[in-house]
Design a protein around this motif. Structure first.
Motif, PDB file in Angstrom:
ATOM      1  N   GLN A  65       0.827  -1.208   0.000  1.00  0.00           N
ATOM      2  CA  GLN A  65       0.000   0.000   0.000  1.00  0.00           C
ATOM      3  C   GLN A  65       0.863   1.260   0.000  1.00  0.00           C
ATOM      4  N   LEU A  66       1.930   1.248   0.787  1.00  0.00           N
ATOM      5  CA  LEU A  66       2.845   2.391   0.823  1.00  0.00           C
ATOM      6  C   LEU A  66       3.463   2.635  -0.549  1.00  0.00           C
ATOM      7  N   ASN A  69       0.899   4.065  -2.916  1.00  0.00           N
ATOM      8  CA  ASN A  69       0.678   5.489  -2.623  1.00  0.00           C
ATOM      9  C   ASN A  69       1.783   6.363  -3.212  1.00  0.00           C
ATOM     10  N   ALA A  72       1.214   6.519  -6.939  1.00  0.00           N
ATOM     11  CA  ALA A  72       0.054   7.365  -7.258  1.00  0.00           C
ATOM     12  C   ALA A  72       0.383   8.846  -7.119  1.00  0.00           C
ATOM     13  N   GLN A  73       1.190   9.195  -6.132  1.00  0.00           N
ATOM     14  CA  GLN A  73       1.528  10.599  -5.896  1.00  0.00           C
ATOM     15  C   GLN A  73       2.632  11.101  -6.821  1.00  0.00           C
TER      16      GLN A  73
END
Length: 108
Positions: A65-66, A69, A72-73
């Motif tokens: 998940q990290l 993220n 995605a950023q």
């Protein structure tokens, strides 16, 4: 030195580890007494063993998940597996296997 080698093996693929080892080597260079070597060596070992312990404590789903993220950023930047792995304190091989395992579990 065995301990330093063992910690370094846990982070062998990380550029940050190579830099850190080089800095440690420079700080220990020309030191011929253990009491002069002990402080920088102790600091280095503590820092990297703490990183290794944090790495081992994170559940795989949290790591995935990290990474997702971060992607995605920062999708518009140059991102590669090595840079992602460095940011989550894992080797690129381990992170790649983890992401593949997560991908397969979502497909299954």
């Amino acid at each position: 030195m065995w301990i330093v080698t063992r910690v370094a093996q846990d982070f062998a693929d990380l550029h940050e580890m190579k830099t850190s080892l080089w800095e440690l080597r420079i700080s220990l260079q020309n030191q011929n007494c253990f009491h002069k070597i002990k402080p920088p060596l102790s600091h280095w070992l503590l820092e990297w063993t703490e990183r290794a312990e944090k790495k081992r404590q994170l559940p795989e789903t949290t790591i995935v998940q990290l990474v997702m993220n971060i992607v995605a950023q920062e999708y518009h930047q140059d991102i590669n597996l090595r840079s992602l792995a460095e940011r989550v304190y894992l080797s690129p091989n381990y992170l790649g296997n983890l992401l593949n395992k997560h991908k397969l579990s979502r497909q299954g």
